[in-house]
Scaffold this active site. Structure first.
Site, PDB file in Angstrom:
ATOM      1  N   SER A 132       0.827  -1.135  -0.131  1.00 26.58           N
ATOM      2  CA  SER A 132       0.070   0.060  -0.016  1.00 26.58           C
ATOM      3  C   SER A 132       0.864   1.415   0.237  1.00 26.58           C
ATOM      4  O   SER A 132       1.432   1.474   1.031  1.00 26.58           O
ATOM      5  CB  SER A 132      -0.805   0.142   1.304  1.00 26.58           C
ATOM      6  OG  SER A 132      -1.635   1.202   1.556  1.00 26.58           O
ATOM      7  N   LYS A 157      -1.241  -1.224  -4.514  1.00 25.81           N
ATOM      8  CA  LYS A 157      -2.025  -0.384  -4.247  1.00 25.81           C
ATOM      9  C   LYS A 157      -1.458   0.952  -3.988  1.00 25.81           C
ATOM     10  O   LYS A 157      -0.523   1.335  -3.295  1.00 25.81           O
ATOM     11  CB  LYS A 157      -2.988  -0.815  -2.885  1.00 25.81           C
ATOM     12  CG  LYS A 157      -3.747   0.168  -2.152  1.00 25.81           C
ATOM     13  CD  LYS A 157      -4.604  -0.522  -0.829  1.00 25.81           C
ATOM     14  CE  LYS A 157      -4.649   0.248   0.343  1.00 25.81           C
ATOM     15  NZ  LYS A 157      -5.233  -0.677   1.327  1.00 25.81           N
ATOM     16  N   LYS A 159      -2.832   5.192  -2.899  1.00 21.61           N
ATOM     17  CA  LYS A 159      -3.816   5.989  -2.468  1.00 21.61           C
ATOM     18  C   LYS A 159      -4.156   6.936  -3.448  1.00 21.61           C
ATOM     19  O   LYS A 159      -3.401   7.635  -4.122  1.00 21.61           O
ATOM     20  CB  LYS A 159      -3.278   6.570  -1.165  1.00 21.61           C
ATOM     21  CG  LYS A 159      -2.985   5.782  -0.157  1.00 21.61           C
ATOM     22  CD  LYS A 159      -4.261   4.898   0.716  1.00 21.61           C
ATOM     23  CE  LYS A 159      -3.907   4.086   1.868  1.00 21.61           C
ATOM     24  NZ  LYS A 159      -5.251   3.691   2.586  1.00 21.61           N
ATOM     25  N   GLU A 209     -10.885   0.849  -3.832  1.00 22.73           N
ATOM     26  CA  GLU A 209     -11.085   0.706  -2.142  1.00 22.73           C
ATOM     27  C   GLU A 209     -11.915   1.533  -1.564  1.00 22.73           C
ATOM     28  O   GLU A 209     -11.420   2.656  -1.817  1.00 22.73           O
ATOM     29  CB  GLU A 209     -10.040   0.092  -1.723  1.00 22.73           C
ATOM     30  CG  GLU A 209     -10.030  -0.114  -0.154  1.00 22.73           C
ATOM     31  CD  GLU A 209      -8.606  -0.693   0.586  1.00 22.73           C
ATOM     32  OE1 GLU A 209      -7.753  -1.066  -0.424  1.00 22.73           O
ATOM     33  OE2 GLU A 209      -8.498  -0.461   1.745  1.00 22.73           O
ATOM     34  N   LYS A 258      -9.601  -6.302   8.408  1.00 23.28           N
ATOM     35  CA  LYS A 258      -8.602  -5.714   9.186  1.00 23.28           C
ATOM     36  C   LYS A 258      -9.138  -6.493  10.518  1.00 23.28           C
ATOM     37  O   LYS A 258     -10.263  -5.778  11.061  1.00 23.28           O
ATOM     38  CB  LYS A 258      -8.554  -4.498   9.255  1.00 23.28           C
ATOM     39  CG  LYS A 258      -7.994  -3.736   8.204  1.00 23.28           C
ATOM     40  CD  LYS A 258      -7.689  -2.388   8.126  1.00 23.28           C
ATOM     41  CE  LYS A 258      -7.188  -1.772   6.901  1.00 23.28           C
ATOM     42  NZ  LYS A 258      -7.399  -0.257   6.923  1.00 23.28           N
ATOM     43  N   GLY A 286      -4.013  -3.662   6.562  1.00 18.02           N
ATOM     44  CA  GLY A 286      -3.008  -3.268   7.482  1.00 18.02           C
ATOM     45  C   GLY A 286      -3.195  -1.988   8.012  1.00 18.02           C
ATOM     46  O   GLY A 286      -3.952  -1.131   7.426  1.00 18.02           O
TER      47      GLY A 286
HETATM   48  O1  OSB Z   1      -7.078   2.205   4.461  1.00 17.59           O
HETATM   49  O2  OSB Z   1      -5.784   0.290   4.111  1.00 17.59           O
HETATM   50  C1  OSB Z   1      -6.097   1.509   4.697  1.00 17.59           C
HETATM   51  C2  OSB Z   1      -3.159   2.344   6.629  1.00 17.59           C
HETATM   52  C3  OSB Z   1      -3.576   3.202   7.872  1.00 17.59           C
HETATM   53  C4  OSB Z   1      -5.063   3.246   7.673  1.00 17.59           C
HETATM   54  C5  OSB Z   1      -5.771   2.774   6.581  1.00 17.59           C
HETATM   55  C6  OSB Z   1      -5.149   2.252   5.613  1.00 17.59           C
HETATM   56  C7  OSB Z   1      -3.717   1.924   5.756  1.00 17.59           C
HETATM   57  C8  OSB Z   1      -3.205   1.390   4.708  1.00 17.59           C
HETATM   58  C9  OSB Z   1      -1.779   0.804   5.092  1.00 17.59           C
HETATM   59  O3  OSB Z   1      -3.405   1.420   3.435  1.00 17.59           O
HETATM   60  C10 OSB Z   1      -1.510  -0.651   5.168  1.00 17.59           C
HETATM   61  C11 OSB Z   1      -0.353  -1.138   5.775  1.00 17.59           C
HETATM   62  O4  OSB Z   1       0.708  -1.126   4.935  1.00 17.59           O
HETATM   63  O5  OSB Z   1      -0.235  -1.567   6.800  1.00 17.59           O
HETATM   64 MG    MG Z   2      -8.057   1.092   2.954  1.00 17.32          MG
END
Ligand code: OSB
Ligand code: MG
Length: 365
Positions: A132, A157, A159, A209, A258, A286
Site C-alpha cells: 500500500s 495499491k 492511495k 477500495e 482488518k 493493515g
Molecule cells: O485504508 O487500508 C487503509 C493504513 C492506515 C489506515 C488505513 C489504511 C492503511 C493502509 C496501509 O493502507 C496498509 C499497511 O501497509 O499497513
Molecule cells: Mg483502505
C-alpha cells in the site's frame, strides 16, 4: 493475583511519511496490551491512532472503554469467543474489542502450544503480499511502484483522493501497463463525484477500495451498478453482519478484512466465510502495525479462506527498529507465518521500553 492486563503507549517514527486522503502520518502511536494469565504472557496491538480520521475510534476512545468494561471481561472470559459474547453488551468500539480478542487468541494458542495460524482453521502456510503506497509526487510514486514490483509484491495499491485520481492512476498505469493495481480512496468521495468515479474504469484496476463514506453501503451499491471496476470495502465493513448486508445489496465484491476494525480474528474468519458464500473475495489489510499486530495479521492472511494478496508488508517497510526480534521477510511475494507458538512475535522488551511514552495497569483479577 491470578492475572493482569496492562498497556504501554508507544511513539514510533515511520521510515516514510504515509499520506492518505485523510492526512499525512509520520509516526504510529500504538497501544500495546500485555496479558498475564495462568502463567502465560502475551501481547497484542490496538490499531487505533491518536486522531479519529480513519474511524471514529482513536487512542482516546479505546482506553476508557477498556478500563471501564472490556478489561474485566478479559479476566473473566475463557477464550476469545466467550469474551466477544460478553463484549456484545458494549455497542461499537470494535478496535478496542479486537485488540483484546486477539490477546485471547494468542493466549489460547500458547496454552495449546500451537502457532496461531494453525488454530484459525485451514492454513495455506503463507500469506500473499501486496503493498500500500501513500500519496506523494508522481515521480516519487512511480519510483516506489517500480521498486515494489521488483521486490516481488503481488499487487500494488496506491492511495488516491478527489482531484488527484486521474493524474495518479494514469501515471502509474502508463508506466506499468500490466501490474495488478488497485486504488484506495479512504472514503474521500461522495455521490456527487459519480462522474469522476466513472472515469476509473479505464485504468483496469483489480478493484477500487472504499470510495464513499466510512459507513456507507447504499451508495457503494449504486456505484457498483455504474462502473465495471469491482468495489472493495474497508471502513464500511465493521462486523460479519455488515459484511452480509453489503454483499446482499451488491455494495462490494471484495472485502479488506482488518481484524482490528471488525472486532478481532473470530469475526475476521466469519467475514471471510460469508464472502465465500457470495463468491466474493477477501484479503487482509493493515494499519501500519508494529511487529506485534503484524504477526496477527499474517496469521490470518495465511488462512485458506483469504484469496487475494493483502497489505501485510514485511516489518522493514515501516520502522527503523521494530519491537520484535523476529521480523517477517518476503520471498516471491509471500510471507510465511512464524513457527513460534502463539501469534508468532518474539517481543523485544528493551526496544518497546525505549519507545514507551505512557504505561499502566488496566486491571488485575
Ligand atoms: O485504508 O487500508 C487503509 C493504513 C492506515 C489506515 C488505513 C489504511 C492503511 C493502509 C496501509 O493502507 C496498509 C499497511 O501497509 O499497513
Ligand atoms: Mg483502505
Amino acid at each position: 493475583m491470578k492475572g493482569k492486563l496492562s498497556y504501554s503507549i508507544l511513539w514510533m517514527p515511520l521510515i516514510y511519511p504515509f499520506e492518505t486522503s485523510f492526512g499525512r502520518q509520520t509516526e504510529r502511536v500504538p497501544i500495546i496490551f500485555r496479558l498475564e494469565k495462568g502463567g502465560v504472557t502475551g501481547y497484542s496491538e490496538c490499531v487505533t491512532d491518536v486522531d479519529p480520521f480513519y474511524s471514529y475510534e482513536s487512542n482516546s476512545t479505546v482506553m476508557p472503554v477498556i478500563k471501564s468494561y472490556l478489561g474485566k471481561m478479559v479476566g473473566e472470559a475463557n477464550g476469545p469467543d466467550e469474551f466477544m459474547e460478553a463484549a456484545e453488551l458494549i455497542k461499537g468500539h470494535n478496535m478496542a474489542k479486537g485488540a483484546l480478542e486477539m490477546l485471547l487468541w494468542d493466549h489460547q494458542a500458547r496454552k495449546d502450544g500451537k502457532p496461531l495460524h494453525k488454530l484459525l482453521g485451514e492454513s495455506k502456510g503463507y500469506a500473499e503480499v501486496g503493498v500500500s503506497l501513500g500519496m506523494e509526487s508522481t515521480e516519487g510514486l512511480i519510483a516506489k511502484v517500480g521498486n515494489s514490483v521488483n521486490m516481488g509484491y503481488r499487487r500494488i495499491k496506491v492511495k488516491i483522493k478527489r482531484g488527484r485520481e486521474v493524474e495518479i492512476l494514469s501515471a502509474v498505469r502508463d508506466a506499468f501497463p500490466d501490474i495488478a493495481l488497485t486504488a484506495d480512496a479512504n472514503s474521500d468521495y461522495s455521490i456527487k463525484d459519480m462522474d469522476t468515479l466513472k472515469k476509473i474504469d479505464r485504468f483496469n484496476l483489480e478493484y477500487i477500495e472504499q470510495p464513499f463514506d466510512h459507513d456507507d453501503l447504499i451508495y457503494h451499491s449504486r456505484l457498483a451498478k455504474e462502473i465495471a471496476t469491482p468495489i472493495c470495502l474497508d471502513e464500511s465493513i465493521t462486523s460479519p453482519e455488515r459484511a452480509r448486508k453489503a454483499l446482499e445489496i451488491g455494495a462490494c465484491s471484495v472485502i479488506n478484512i482488518k481484524p482490528g476494525r471488525v472486532g478481532g480474528l473470530g469475526n475476521s474468519i466469519k467475514i471471510a466465510r460469508i464472502a465465500r458464500e457470495f463468491g466474493a473475495h477477501t484479503w487482509v489489510g493493515g494499519m501500519l502495525e508494529t511487529g506485534i499486530g503484524r504477526a496477527y495479521n499474517v496469521s490470518l492472511a495465511a488462512s485458506a479462506f483469504i484469496d487475494y494478496p493483502g497489505d501485510t508488508s514485511p516489518n522493514s517497510r515501516y520502522f527503523a527498529s521494530d519491537i520484535v526480534k523476529n521480523p517477517f521477510s518476503m520471498k516471491e511475494g509471500r510471507i510465511v507465518p512464524s513457527g513460534e507458538i502463539g501469534a508468532g512475535y518474539i517481543p523485544d522488551e528493551g526496544i518497546m521500553e525505549k519507545y514507551t511514552i505512557e504505561k499502566g495497569v488496566v486491571c488485575e483479577w
